[in-house]
Design a protein around this motif. Sequence first.
Motif, mmCIF file in Angstrom:
data_model
loop_
_atom_site.group_PDB
_atom_site.id
_atom_site.type_symbol
_atom_site.label_atom_id
_atom_site.label_comp_id
_atom_site.label_asym_id
_atom_site.label_seq_id
_atom_site.Cartn_x
_atom_site.Cartn_y
_atom_site.Cartn_z
ATOM 1 N N ASP A 282 121.244 -4.838 29.268
ATOM 2 C CA ASP A 282 121.193 -3.986 28.084
ATOM 3 C C ASP A 282 121.135 -2.509 28.470
ATOM 4 N N ARG A 283 120.405 -2.216 29.521
ATOM 5 C CA ARG A 283 120.241 -0.847 30.022
ATOM 6 C C ARG A 283 120.292 -0.874 31.538
ATOM 7 N N ARG A 284 120.173 0.310 32.144
ATOM 8 C CA ARG A 284 120.161 0.381 33.608
ATOM 9 C C ARG A 284 119.060 -0.510 34.167
ATOM 10 N N SER A 285 119.231 -0.957 35.390
ATOM 11 C CA SER A 285 118.227 -1.837 35.981
ATOM 12 C C SER A 285 116.927 -1.098 36.287
ATOM 13 N N ALA B 4 116.768 -5.979 31.843
ATOM 14 C CA ALA B 4 117.130 -4.895 32.763
ATOM 15 C C ALA B 4 118.431 -5.233 33.474
ATOM 16 N N CYS C 75 113.318 2.614 26.505
ATOM 17 C CA CYS C 75 114.396 1.881 25.835
ATOM 18 C C CYS C 75 115.454 2.795 25.226
ATOM 19 N N SER C 76 115.098 4.044 24.907
ATOM 20 C CA SER C 76 116.050 4.935 24.246
ATOM 21 C C SER C 76 115.706 6.391 24.534
ATOM 22 N N ARG C 77 116.619 7.276 24.169
ATOM 23 C CA ARG C 77 116.361 8.714 24.316
ATOM 24 C C ARG C 77 115.203 9.139 23.405
ATOM 25 N N ALA D 145 115.770 1.511 34.321
ATOM 26 C CA ALA D 145 115.391 2.258 33.121
ATOM 27 C C ALA D 145 113.913 2.048 32.809
ATOM 28 N N CYS E 6 109.341 -1.133 27.258
ATOM 29 C CA CYS E 6 109.214 0.309 27.057
ATOM 30 C C CYS E 6 107.733 0.664 26.925
ATOM 31 N N TRP F 178 113.661 -5.531 26.860
ATOM 32 C CA TRP F 178 115.096 -5.671 27.061
ATOM 33 C C TRP F 178 115.351 -6.330 28.402
#
Length: 103
Positions: free
Chosen positions: A74-77, A71, A82-84, A79, A62, A69
């Motif tokens: 944990d999250r979209r590839s 890819a 890391c968070s909103r 992204a 991030c 993280w």
Amino acid sequence: MSEDAGQAVERACEGCGSRLRPSAPPRARFCSTACRARHWRRDLRLRKRVAAELDGAGRAECPECGTTWVAGVDRRSNAVYCSRRCVTRAWRARKESFGERSQ
């Protein structure tokens, strides 16, 4: 013969660990369809994580807080944050710097 020879062995669900009902087929491994699906999804996530870790290309960081993280797991590839919370923080920083430049 041993004392336990006549008794059925209590079997446990591979997903949640609860006891399988006595009438379950001998090859049954899960207590329900939902438990089987949950176990399958958890196993799939774990396999994807291990494959990404071994590749080494699956790591993302991030730009706002520095959290790393995996890819695609944990999250979209694709992204970026890391968070909103980090998305909002970066947007506010961009907005603030834009407001200072325009004045």
